[in-house]
Design an enzyme around this catalytic site. Sequence first.
Site, short mmCIF file in Angstrom:
data_model
loop_
_atom_site.label_atom_id
_atom_site.label_comp_id
_atom_site.label_asym_id
_atom_site.label_seq_id
_atom_site.Cartn_x
_atom_site.Cartn_y
_atom_site.Cartn_z
NE ARG A 153 -1.07 5.09 0.60
CZ ARG A 153 -1.60 5.69 1.69
NH1 ARG A 153 -2.53 5.09 2.41
NH2 ARG A 153 -1.17 6.88 2.05
CG HIS A 192 1.70 3.10 3.38
ND1 HIS A 192 1.83 4.31 4.03
CD2 HIS A 192 1.69 3.40 2.05
CE1 HIS A 192 1.91 5.28 3.15
NE2 HIS A 192 1.82 4.76 1.93
N1 LIG Z 1 4.92 3.46 -0.32
C1 LIG Z 1 4.83 4.78 -0.39
O1 LIG Z 1 4.87 5.46 0.63
C2 LIG Z 1 4.69 5.44 -1.72
C3 LIG Z 1 4.88 6.81 -1.84
C4 LIG Z 1 4.71 7.38 -3.09
C5 LIG Z 1 4.38 6.61 -4.19
N2 LIG Z 1 4.19 5.29 -4.01
C6 LIG Z 1 3.83 4.42 -5.13
O2 LIG Z 1 4.92 4.35 -6.04
C7 LIG Z 1 4.43 4.09 -7.36
C8 LIG Z 1 4.99 5.14 -8.31
O3 LIG Z 1 4.50 6.42 -7.96
P1 LIG Z 1 4.91 7.71 -8.82
O4 LIG Z 1 4.23 8.86 -8.20
O5 LIG Z 1 6.39 7.73 -9.03
O6 LIG Z 1 4.20 7.37 -10.22
P2 LIG Z 1 4.64 7.83 -11.69
O7 LIG Z 1 3.44 7.65 -12.57
O8 LIG Z 1 5.30 9.16 -11.64
O9 LIG Z 1 5.75 6.77 -12.10
C9 LIG Z 1 5.39 5.44 -12.35
C10 LIG Z 1 6.63 4.67 -12.73
O10 LIG Z 1 6.23 3.32 -12.94
C11 LIG Z 1 6.52 2.93 -14.28
N3 LIG Z 1 5.44 2.11 -14.78
C12 LIG Z 1 4.11 2.42 -14.85
N4 LIG Z 1 3.43 1.40 -15.39
C13 LIG Z 1 4.33 0.43 -15.68
C14 LIG Z 1 4.24 -0.87 -16.26
N5 LIG Z 1 3.06 -1.38 -16.68
N6 LIG Z 1 5.37 -1.59 -16.41
C15 LIG Z 1 6.54 -1.10 -16.00
N7 LIG Z 1 6.70 0.12 -15.44
C16 LIG Z 1 5.59 0.87 -15.28
C17 LIG Z 1 6.62 4.24 -15.08
O11 LIG Z 1 7.42 4.05 -16.23
C18 LIG Z 1 7.25 5.14 -14.04
O12 LIG Z 1 8.64 4.93 -13.99
C19 LIG Z 1 2.90 4.11 -7.24
O13 LIG Z 1 2.42 2.79 -7.08
C20 LIG Z 1 2.68 4.91 -5.96
O14 LIG Z 1 1.42 4.64 -5.36
C21 LIG Z 1 4.35 4.68 -2.82
O1 LIG Z 2 -0.82 8.15 -0.82
C1 LIG Z 2 -0.32 7.63 -1.83
O2 LIG Z 2 -0.96 7.05 -2.69
C2 LIG Z 2 1.18 7.72 -2.00
C3 LIG Z 2 1.90 7.24 -0.78
O3 LIG Z 2 1.45 6.00 -0.34
C4 LIG Z 2 1.90 8.24 0.33
O4 LIG Z 2 1.42 7.94 1.41
O5 LIG Z 2 2.43 9.34 0.11
#
Ligand SMILES: NC(=O)c1ccc[n+]([C@@H]2O[C@H](COP(=O)([O-])OP(=O)(O)OC[C@H]3O[C@@H](n4cnc5c(N)ncnc54)[C@H](O)[C@@H]3O)[C@@H](O)[C@H]2O)c1
Ligand SMILES: O=C(O)C[C@H](O)C(=O)O
Length: 386
Positions: free
Chosen positions: A156, A243
């Site tokens: 991450r 995390h």
């Molecule tokens: N904290 C957590 O537990 C957790 C869990 C899951 C995902 N995430 C994070 O959430 C984020 C999104 O994950 P996802 O699986 O939905 O990804 P995804 O690729 O399905 O979606 C990405 C989203 O971000 C937007 N995006 C991408 N690049 C962009 C840019 N340059 N400018 C503006 N918008 C942009 C896209 O349009 C889309 O809406 C990632 O950083 C992922 O690591 C965090």
């Molecule tokens: O592991 C990831 O990159 C997505 C998210 O942080 C998760 O833990 O599911």
Amino acid sequence: MTGTSGGMCWHLVVGTGSGPEGSRPTVNAWRPQGCGAEKGYVREAGYALSTDNMSHLFTFTRCFFTAKVTIIGATGQVGSYAAHAVSQFPHVQEMCLYGRPGNEQYLDGLAHDMMDSFAARGTNTRVTFGTNPKELRGSDIVVLTSGVPRKPDQTRLDLALENAKIVRHFAEQVGRMAPDAILLVVTNPVDIMTSVALKYSGMMPHRVFGLGTHLDSMRLKACLAEFFNVHVSEVHTRIIGEHGDTMVPMWSATTVGGIQIDNMIGIAKLPRDEMIERVKNSGSYIIKAKGATVFGPGDAIATLVRTIVEDENRMLTVSTQIRREIFGYDGVCISVPTRITRGGVFPIAVRLSPTETTLFSESVKVIKELTERIYATLDAESSGNA
Ligand SMILES: NC(=O)c1ccc[n+]([C@@H]2O[C@H](COP(=O)([O-])OP(=O)(O)OC[C@H]3O[C@@H](n4cnc5c(N)ncnc54)[C@H](O)[C@@H]3O)[C@@H](O)[C@H]2O)c1
Ligand SMILES: O=C(O)C[C@H](O)C(=O)O
């Protein structure tokens, strides 16, 4: 009666019906019926008017709150599922699907799909969408999910700089358009992105927080429930810190059926290290298997939003800015136990075991160093030196 509290709209409706002891004032309250015109949800606030002395004895009043929730990054996997999960709560009057310019058609399709779903399940939430920052106006809660997800071979932390630029951009928009909202950051690496969002939104520390280790805590909860063969609700546990790889299990705060696990017979067999390894690798395991983690984070987000809109006053572990006076460190957002209300997120000081203290300080160090490096790069970029 209508007012605002913590930036949220609230309505208090009191009438004069007849109570069990005569003409005690009662409350006119609307409960959502699923497909009716009701806009709110009723909850007991624990006090109401007495006929004997209207001014002093409040025993039973109900009020209801409605909220606009905006999901930034709604076209993404986590954003779209979270939008759907959050919309089920009766307090959520408006769900705004927000994305970057160029995604209008997708957002329109998503809004239509969700409206069909709401009709099928009897949800009465208004769906709006847009890519213009003015759509953020009036949001009570903004969930920021935009950003690149990691690939199976990445950590991450590898996403930090690329996602910091995206988070800065949207945080500035939220700070300008919805400064009274509560901002929940999901984009990874979530602890560093929470600091970036706090800095560039200009919002108050208790109104910007990250999903943090709430999801990891849920993962450990699932492992423990499986091990003890009990319902998940019997397990209370927390993971604090990053995390990520330096997360810290709080075994000292882990109970099953209300019993501290060290007091349970047979506990010697509990495979603690294996469980934590499983939690640490859970995200990458799921990403390798199916491309993205969706339901776990989506429902964890939904719990946090519900906790705020329903003012549940729960103690959950999320990423928040910690202060030196309480935790011995500052200038960093990292997960600790917090109290979450409609007013925001408030860290709670707890005594850790010596091992937990050492591990937590290592976790803080990792996050603090990278946060400072990211700030320096972003600042240099803004001043044209990058
Ligand atoms: N904290 C957590 O537990 C957790 C869990 C899951 C995902 N995430 C994070 O959430 C984020 C999104 O994950 P996802 O699986 O939905 O990804 P995804 O690729 O399905 O979606 C990405 C989203 O971000 C937007 N995006 C991408 N690049 C962009 C840019 N340059 N400018 C503006 N918008 C942009 C896209 O349009 C889309 O809406 C990632 O950083 C992922 O690591 C965090
Ligand atoms: O592991 C990831 O990159 C997505 C998210 O942080 C998760 O833990 O599911």
